[in-house]
Scaffold this active site. Sequence first.
Site, PDB file in Angstrom:
ATOM      1  N   HIS A 126      95.112   3.323  84.144  1.00 28.99           N
ATOM      2  CA  HIS A 126      93.715   3.038  83.807  1.00 28.99           C
ATOM      3  C   HIS A 126      92.803   4.249  84.059  1.00 28.99           C
ATOM      4  CE1 HIS A 126      95.381  -0.849  83.547  1.00 28.99           C
ATOM      5  NE2 HIS A 126      95.111  -1.292  84.752  1.00 28.99           N
ATOM      6  N   GLU A 166      87.736  -2.663  93.241  1.00 30.06           N
ATOM      7  CA  GLU A 166      88.004  -4.101  93.191  1.00 30.06           C
ATOM      8  C   GLU A 166      87.727  -4.713  94.554  1.00 30.06           C
ATOM      9  OE1 GLU A 166      91.395  -5.357  90.416  1.00 30.06           O
ATOM     10  OE2 GLU A 166      92.193  -3.665  91.532  1.00 30.06           O
ATOM     11  N   HIS A 175      95.648  -2.354  79.413  1.00 30.86           N
ATOM     12  CA  HIS A 175      94.600  -3.267  78.939  1.00 30.86           C
ATOM     13  C   HIS A 175      93.199  -2.663  79.058  1.00 30.86           C
ATOM     14  CE1 HIS A 175      94.194  -4.387  83.188  1.00 30.86           C
ATOM     15  NE2 HIS A 175      93.032  -4.899  82.896  1.00 30.86           N
ATOM     16  N   LYS A 228      89.224  -2.863  76.506  1.00 30.84           N
ATOM     17  CA  LYS A 228      87.907  -3.333  76.956  1.00 30.84           C
ATOM     18  C   LYS A 228      86.838  -2.820  75.993  1.00 30.84           C
ATOM     19  CE  LYS A 228      89.200  -3.633  81.818  1.00 30.84           C
ATOM     20  NZ  LYS A 228      88.971  -4.996  82.258  1.00 30.84           N
TER      21      LYS A 228
HETATM   22  C1  BG6 Z   1      96.039  -4.252  86.583  1.00 35.05           C
HETATM   23  C2  BG6 Z   1      96.512  -4.002  87.981  1.00 35.05           C
HETATM   24  O1  BG6 Z   1      96.640  -3.361  85.682  1.00 35.05           O
HETATM   25  O2  BG6 Z   1      94.630  -4.076  86.521  1.00 35.05           O
HETATM   26  C3  BG6 Z   1      95.806  -4.911  88.972  1.00 35.05           C
HETATM   27  O3  BG6 Z   1      97.911  -4.235  88.056  1.00 35.05           O
HETATM   28  C4  BG6 Z   1      94.306  -4.781  88.811  1.00 35.05           C
HETATM   29  O4  BG6 Z   1      96.178  -4.590  90.299  1.00 35.05           O
HETATM   30  C5  BG6 Z   1      93.913  -4.956  87.358  1.00 35.05           C
HETATM   31  O5  BG6 Z   1      93.706  -5.778  89.609  1.00 35.05           O
HETATM   32  C6  BG6 Z   1      92.455  -4.674  87.148  1.00 35.05           C
HETATM   33  O6  BG6 Z   1      92.105  -5.076  85.851  1.00 35.05           O
HETATM   34  P1  BG6 Z   1      90.630  -5.546  85.516  1.00 35.05           P
HETATM   35  O7  BG6 Z   1      90.655  -5.783  84.069  1.00 35.05           O
HETATM   36  O8  BG6 Z   1      90.387  -6.774  86.347  1.00 35.05           O
HETATM   37  O9  BG6 Z   1      89.740  -4.416  85.940  1.00 35.05           O
END
Ligand code: BG6
Length: 534
Positions: free
Chosen positions: A291, A267, A229, A233
């Site tokens: 990511h 995070e 995902h 963004k």
């Molecule tokens: C997910 C992970 O792919 O991405 C999570 O499994 C993480 O652990 C999340 O919190 C972070 O996504 P974003 O969009 O909140 O940065």
Amino acid sequence: MTRDPATKTPAPSSSIRSLRLGKVRRRRPARDRRTNPLREGLHLERVPDPCAIVLFGATGDLAHRKVLPALLQLWRANLLPRDLLVLGVARRPYTATQFRDEIRASIERHSRTTVDAAEVSDFLEHVGYHQADFGDNAAFDALRQRLDACERDHGTGHNRLYYLATQPSAFPVVIGQLGRTSLNRDTGGNGWRRVVVEKPFGHDEASAIRLNREVGRVFKERQIYRIDHYLGKETVRNLLVFRFANGIFEPVWNRRYVDHVQITVAESIGIEERGAFYEETGATRDVLQNHLLQLLSLVAMEPPATFGADALRDEKVQVVSATSALTPEEVARDVVRGQYASGWVSGKRVDGYRGEAEVDPESETETFVAARLMVDNWRWSGVPFYLRTGKRLPKRATEIAIQFRAVPHRLFRETPIDPEPNLLAIRIQPDEGILLRFESKMPGLGLEIRPVNMDFTYGSAFAYETLILDALLGDASLFARADEVEKAWEIVTPILDAWIGSPAPTFPNYEAGTWGPTDADGLLGRDGRRWRRL
Ligand code: BG6
């Protein structure tokens, strides 16, 4: 399930609509598609073909937090076809009404905007439920018949998107069933079939290869959409535009001018209610493998020849291929892992990782990882890429920082403060934007030099909406290809293997609410550098 064409749909949300404006394809809508008067005048959009979205794992966390709220937002913005069927498939013995009630509740909790109850009802008229144990052949035979019947009622044109939002262990089973029942087949030009596979794609290199093979036996690569995902963004997509639609950055985007690159996915949240998942995953599989390496690829890739999915992905694969896998000795030196102890985050006392639900009190799972990677090619030779990610850090911040080299000649060495090298910081989230730091003379009679920032702020991102829409439109540019995923595992698997073979880590080794273990500072410190303060 009933469909009421007379139901009034609310005005499109301009914020989502603007997501599509970058993809200008002036294609005529299919002749047989019903026209939606609210879309009149929005000539820059392509709207997906009528279709059925079959959501496996429909009662799970991912479906309720991300996929269904994203579908609702797309629906509200008139970016889904009116001839739509969303069929949830899961084990729970729900009726369609129970399933819809559950969606209504979770949309209230997870939707990023307040949504009018009438809008939700309008969307839910297109939603159905099919109970199936994934191993049960009869349930899939019934699914096939049901889809055929629903497609007749809903006019979905035999187009189907299968969305795998299940536990990863169920991916091969569901894929196998789709193959067995021929639900994978494009029916001779009459409709398309696509499958979206969620992350994590595999647990290590061998399992990713195996999964690719299993999915590949049933679907062709062009039908497979492996989701990360981060690629949806807005700021990540803008990175491509920033790099390749501007002439002034490309000439300095290389070893000659760049000292090093830092990529951080920080995070402040812990593992939330995902203890069992996280115990098997850890920060390396959860974020570094996908990511972080995706961001690295986009920063380091060569300009693709075209903006097509394959040209783009070819260049990304080149970067991952050029990134050297580390030996066990290099892992010990260049990779730091950590696990949080209890501490304070945003003024609140929080438990340590080992005290979280469904986590082994002796767990050796890492909640933080930092790595120094080298991209061994002409452009980047000798430029370190420092990557880090962690849970329970002081704040949520994802950023790519390009640290340029100092000027070659210290002309202003007599001034009280030595000029700092230039920095370009691309803030992925939150506070999305791009900052360029350069030196400037302070107004006044003396010669005082200070860094100043040129800061551009940017709109926020709705990753799931973008990616689901792309999958429905058949645009795979922002999805990972089989070879890309395998190459990423080639980098990550030696790290995981080296840890298995090394002494148990001294966990926990960072307090919640701090920037990770002190060794992570040492990783840059020994190169005479430090992490940017975020
Ligand atoms: C997910 C992970 O792919 O991405 C999570 O499994 C993480 O652990 C999340 O919190 C972070 O996504 P974003 O969009 O909140 O940065």
